[in-house]
Motif scaffolding. Sequence first.
Motif: not given
Length: 94
Positions: A41-52
């Motif tokens: 969750r932490a790693a994905a949040s750091a790379q999250w983009r709109e629409g991901a």
Amino acid sequence: MQLARSISPQTGSALNPSKPIDKSEDQQVQLNDPQVPEAVRAAASAQWREGASLWRCPRAAGRKELFNFAAQPTVVEWWLLDQRGELIEVFWES
């Protein structure tokens, strides 16, 4: 690289509570879903983009042998895709 076509969206979890969750199939999950490990969750949040979108993708671990019908251990890959279905990053449970 277009991955969205090779992944058929599965409903369940927070996306469609009326359908039971099939833990053996690829399924899209919400980032805050309790089944997402905190490190992922932490790693994905750091790379999250709109629409991901985040996908839970269980895979058989280890070597498969012909005619070996014993249950294989499972590893879960977490795929972070952009709004076009292209891969941003893959994470693994440890």
